[in-house]
Design an enzyme around this catalytic site. Structure first.
Site, PDB file in Angstrom:
ATOM      1  N   SER A 234       0.821  -1.215   0.000  1.00  0.00           N
ATOM      2  CA  SER A 234       0.000   0.000   0.000  1.00  0.00           C
ATOM      3  C   SER A 234       0.858   1.270   0.000  1.00  0.00           C
ATOM      4  O   SER A 234       2.043   1.237   0.330  1.00  0.00           O
ATOM      5  CB  SER A 234      -0.897  -0.016   1.237  1.00  0.00           C
ATOM      6  OG  SER A 234      -0.081   0.080   2.386  1.00  0.00           O
ATOM      7  N   GLU A 255       5.686  -1.166  -5.987  1.00  0.00           N
ATOM      8  CA  GLU A 255       4.481  -1.493  -6.768  1.00  0.00           C
ATOM      9  C   GLU A 255       3.289  -1.339  -5.831  1.00  0.00           C
ATOM     10  O   GLU A 255       3.102  -2.148  -4.918  1.00  0.00           O
ATOM     11  CB  GLU A 255       4.564  -2.932  -7.284  1.00  0.00           C
ATOM     12  CG  GLU A 255       5.672  -3.129  -8.284  1.00  0.00           C
ATOM     13  CD  GLU A 255       5.689  -4.524  -8.907  1.00  0.00           C
ATOM     14  OE1 GLU A 255       5.026  -5.430  -8.373  1.00  0.00           O
ATOM     15  OE2 GLU A 255       6.369  -4.696  -9.919  1.00  0.00           O
ATOM     16  N   CYS A 288      -4.835  -5.294  -7.178  1.00  0.00           N
ATOM     17  CA  CYS A 288      -4.338  -3.918  -7.329  1.00  0.00           C
ATOM     18  C   CYS A 288      -4.688  -3.340  -8.691  1.00  0.00           C
ATOM     19  O   CYS A 288      -4.978  -2.163  -8.810  1.00  0.00           O
ATOM     20  CB  CYS A 288      -2.830  -3.890  -7.127  1.00  0.00           C
ATOM     21  SG  CYS A 288      -1.958  -4.935  -8.303  1.00  0.00           S
TER      22      CYS A 288
HETATM   23  P1  NAD Z   1       0.631  -3.280   3.222  1.00  0.00           P
HETATM   24  O1  NAD Z   1       1.359  -2.127   2.643  1.00  0.00           O
HETATM   25  O2  NAD Z   1      -0.105  -3.090   4.487  1.00  0.00           O
HETATM   26  O3  NAD Z   1       1.617  -4.521   3.474  1.00  0.00           O
HETATM   27  C1  NAD Z   1       2.406  -5.056   2.451  1.00  0.00           C
HETATM   28  C2  NAD Z   1       3.628  -5.717   3.078  1.00  0.00           C
HETATM   29  O4  NAD Z   1       4.419  -4.713   3.698  1.00  0.00           O
HETATM   30  C3  NAD Z   1       3.305  -6.741   4.170  1.00  0.00           C
HETATM   31  O5  NAD Z   1       4.185  -7.836   4.057  1.00  0.00           O
HETATM   32  C4  NAD Z   1       3.586  -5.965   5.450  1.00  0.00           C
HETATM   33  O6  NAD Z   1       3.938  -6.780   6.526  1.00  0.00           O
HETATM   34  C5  NAD Z   1       4.761  -5.113   5.015  1.00  0.00           C
HETATM   35  N1  NAD Z   1       4.983  -3.904   5.830  1.00  0.00           N
HETATM   36  C6  NAD Z   1       4.063  -3.167   6.490  1.00  0.00           C
HETATM   37  N2  NAD Z   1       4.663  -2.127   7.134  1.00  0.00           N
HETATM   38  C7  NAD Z   1       5.986  -2.211   6.861  1.00  0.00           C
HETATM   39  C8  NAD Z   1       7.119  -1.425   7.222  1.00  0.00           C
HETATM   40  N3  NAD Z   1       7.015  -0.348   7.985  1.00  0.00           N
HETATM   41  N4  NAD Z   1       8.326  -1.795   6.750  1.00  0.00           N
HETATM   42  C9  NAD Z   1       8.458  -2.872   5.949  1.00  0.00           C
HETATM   43  N5  NAD Z   1       7.418  -3.675   5.583  1.00  0.00           N
HETATM   44  C10 NAD Z   1       6.186  -3.338   6.030  1.00  0.00           C
HETATM   45  O7  NAD Z   1      -0.337  -3.792   2.069  1.00  0.00           O
HETATM   46  P2  NAD Z   1      -1.424  -4.928   2.167  1.00  0.00           P
HETATM   47  O8  NAD Z   1      -2.626  -4.399   2.852  1.00  0.00           O
HETATM   48  O9  NAD Z   1      -0.782  -6.179   2.670  1.00  0.00           O
HETATM   49  O10 NAD Z   1      -1.746  -5.159   0.614  1.00  0.00           O
HETATM   50  C11 NAD Z   1      -2.673  -4.445  -0.093  1.00  0.00           C
HETATM   51  C12 NAD Z   1      -2.013  -3.358  -0.904  1.00  0.00           C
HETATM   52  O11 NAD Z   1      -1.079  -3.926  -1.841  1.00  0.00           O
HETATM   53  C13 NAD Z   1      -3.017  -2.627  -1.756  1.00  0.00           C
HETATM   54  O12 NAD Z   1      -2.771  -1.251  -1.698  1.00  0.00           O
HETATM   55  C14 NAD Z   1      -2.763  -3.162  -3.157  1.00  0.00           C
HETATM   56  O13 NAD Z   1      -3.161  -2.311  -4.195  1.00  0.00           O
HETATM   57  C15 NAD Z   1      -1.293  -3.352  -3.124  1.00  0.00           C
HETATM   58  N6  NAD Z   1      -0.859  -4.262  -4.211  1.00  0.00           N
HETATM   59  C16 NAD Z   1      -0.167  -3.737  -5.264  1.00  0.00           C
HETATM   60  C17 NAD Z   1       0.229  -4.570  -6.315  1.00  0.00           C
HETATM   61  C18 NAD Z   1       1.006  -4.042  -7.496  1.00  0.00           C
HETATM   62  O14 NAD Z   1       1.638  -4.840  -8.167  1.00  0.00           O
HETATM   63  N7  NAD Z   1       0.993  -2.748  -7.765  1.00  0.00           N
HETATM   64  C19 NAD Z   1      -0.094  -5.927  -6.267  1.00  0.00           C
HETATM   65  C20 NAD Z   1      -0.815  -6.411  -5.184  1.00  0.00           C
HETATM   66  C21 NAD Z   1      -1.188  -5.562  -4.153  1.00  0.00           C
END
Ligand code: NAD
Length: 490
Positions: A234, A255, A288
């Site tokens: 995100s 991404e 996404c």
């Molecule tokens: P998120 O950002 O909450 O978490 C993603 C990952 O980041 C998890 O493994 C989480 O543990 C880790 N994370 C969280 N805080 C962190 C920090 N401070 N430091 C390092 N790592 C950390 O996202 P989510 O809710 O798991 O996933 C949904 C999001 O992912 C949506 O916004 C979606 O659009 C996006 N997404 C994008 C794509 C793409 O290719 N553009 C593909 C799939 C999902």
């Protein structure tokens, strides 16, 4: 060391995988299935010592792995992919239970694609050649050298696909890797470690440290010993990661989310457009790149909505392990509440629900496919990513208006445009995104660039772009004439 977890008939390790060994943790976190909230057991939380030992293991493995030829690495990586193939059924059952991804999609889409993510990049690395640039002064040898330890962080909506998409090029380019799986759905990454073991990847080439984002993830991305961060997730998390990367000047690829337009022009094949639009509810909208903002020409609105409604009515919602199911659960109760909050606030602000709007009778984490209309461009539900089965509907009267609405958010990941091909292509070219599909959706070739603009990300992965990111590009300059240092020399 405590026993394996037994999930969906698959024995899976709850421990980290560091330097080729399973490593337990004194702290663990609980997992539950999105299907029925059943406990799946608990797994190791990554503490500072685990992050440190994973980085040390990856650093130790780096000289040996990076010095192999691309062909030698390909032998290992092909074996790794074959091991994933051997355990295809286990991956399908596990990710379906752990993340709620449809079993049919796992079997026909995700697992074959995960294998290809490894074999494609291993093969592609063979074609990467030193580039020669000849000028009057010098012969330049431009090399792609492995960068070092790559940290890979992925979300829960398709963990196996998204992890291997980054792991394939990272390893093929000669880096070693540390994966931090999503805490709501980490189990298929643990199975990947078993496959690495069975393929006899040298210890430390792939390491997996489980844990929370704010704890384990933040420790990993903040460590100055790492060379690359490849993140999918995100926007708020990306901001934190970019800050950590910035502090150490570590290149990061981001991404991120999307709020992609789905444009239906007045000369579109309405039936084709409507079936594709119904597909936006796939994976319960936790995709996404879904086109979540329907922008429909006012002349075809009524017909389009009627056809799409017919398709949506027939969507089969239920248990993702049932091969006939088309829409499964939302990953977590917190995500269900988030989705519901978006819909309730939109309705309170004057929006109308054309269909859906609330929980589905199948269970606590199942949400009805929902279409919201009577919205304004600045409304929260038009501007922000819901990441659930919720689409908005707006109309336009001209191409210019369609483009204005399409470009009117901070996101710029993908898009869809339906219409007569030349017309739709011309409109698609004006939409500000990293990619856009004309009269189609979801065609992804590993050779093509993938990524977003604006708040949807920084950088591109796929094909050569992945290798640009996971390599250090180096110019070796050999002068053509004998060189003598001189202060007047430029
Ligand atoms: P998120 O950002 O909450 O978490 C993603 C990952 O980041 C998890 O493994 C989480 O543990 C880790 N994370 C969280 N805080 C962190 C920090 N401070 N430091 C390092 N790592 C950390 O996202 P989510 O809710 O798991 O996933 C949904 C999001 O992912 C949506 O916004 C979606 O659009 C996006 N997404 C994008 C794509 C793409 O290719 N553009 C593909 C799939 C999902």
């Amino acid at each position: 060391m405590s026993r394996l977890l037994e999930v969906a008939g698959v024995a899976v390790s709850p421990h980290h995988y560091i330097g080729g060994q399973r490593v337990p943790s004194p702290e663990r976190f609980d997992l539950s299935s999105p299907i029925d909230q059943q406990s799946l057991g608990s797994i190791a939380e990554g503490l500072a010592e685990h992050v440190d030992s994973a980085i040390v293991a990856a650093q130790r493995a780096f000289p040996g792995w990076s010095k192999l030829t691309a062909a030698e690495r390909k032998t290992y990586l092909d074996r790794f992919a074959a091991e994933i193939g051997k355990r295809a059924d286990d991956f399908c059952r596990l990710e379906s239970t752990d993340a709620g991804v449809l079993l049919s999609r796992m079997r026909h889409g995700v697992v074959p694609r995960a294998m290809l993510n490894i074999t494609y990049f291993a093969e592609h690395a063979l074609t990467l050649q030193e580039r020669a640039i000849d000028t009057d002064q010098a012969h330049h040898i431009v090399r792609h050298d492995p960068a070092g330890v790559a940290v890979i962080i992925t979300p829960w909506n398709s963990p196996l696909m998204l992890t291997t998409w980054k792991l394939g090029p990272a390893l093929a380019a000669g880096n070693t890797a540390i994966v931090k799986p999503p805490e709501w759905a980490p189990l298929t990454c643990s199975l990947l470690a078993d496959c690495a073991d069975a393929a006899e990847l040298p210890p430390g080439v792939l390491n997996i440290v489980q844990g929370s984002g704010a704890g384990t993830g933040a420790k990993l991305v903040g460590d100055p010993r790492i060379a690359r961060i490849s993140f999918t997730g995100s926007v708020p998390t990306a901001r934190l990661i970019a800050q950590a990367a910035g502090a150490n000047l570590v290149p990061c690829s981001l991404e991120l989310g999307g709020k992609s337009p789905f444009i239906v022009l007045d000369d579109a094949d309405l039936d084709g457009a409507a079936t594709t639009a119904a597909l936006m509810y796939r994976n319960a909208g936790q995709v996404c790149l879904a086109g979540t903002r329907l922008l429909v020409h006012e002349n075809v609105l009524e017909t389009f909505v009627a056809i799409m409604g017919g398709y949506v009515e027939k969507l089969r919602i239920g248990d993702p392990r049932d091969e006939a199911t088309e829409i499964g659960p939302i990953i977590h109760q917190r995500q269900v509440e988030r989705v519901k909050g978006f819909v309730d606030r939109a309705v309170a602000g004057g929006a109308k629900v054309l269909w859906g709007g609330g929980l589905h009778k199948f269970g606590k984490q199942y949400f009805q496919p929902t279409l919201i209309t009577n919205v304004r461009q600045n409304d929260e539900i038009v501007q922000n990513e819901v990441f659930g089965p919720v689409l908005t509907l707006q109309t336009f009267a001209s191409d210019d208006e369609a483009v204005l609405l399409a470009n009117g958010t901070d996101y710029g990941l993908g898009g869809v445009c339906y219409g007569e091909t030349a017309h739709a292509t011309a409109v698609a070219e004006r939409v500000e995104t990293g990619f856009i599909w004309v009269n189609s959706f979801g065609i992804r070739d590993l050779a093509a660039p993938f990524g977003g603009i604006k708040r949807s990300g920084i950088g591109r992965e796929g094909g050569d772009w992945s290798f640009e990111f996971f390599s250090n590009v180096k110019d070796v300059v050999v002068p053509k004439k004998p060189f003598r240092a001189s202060f007047s020399h430029r």
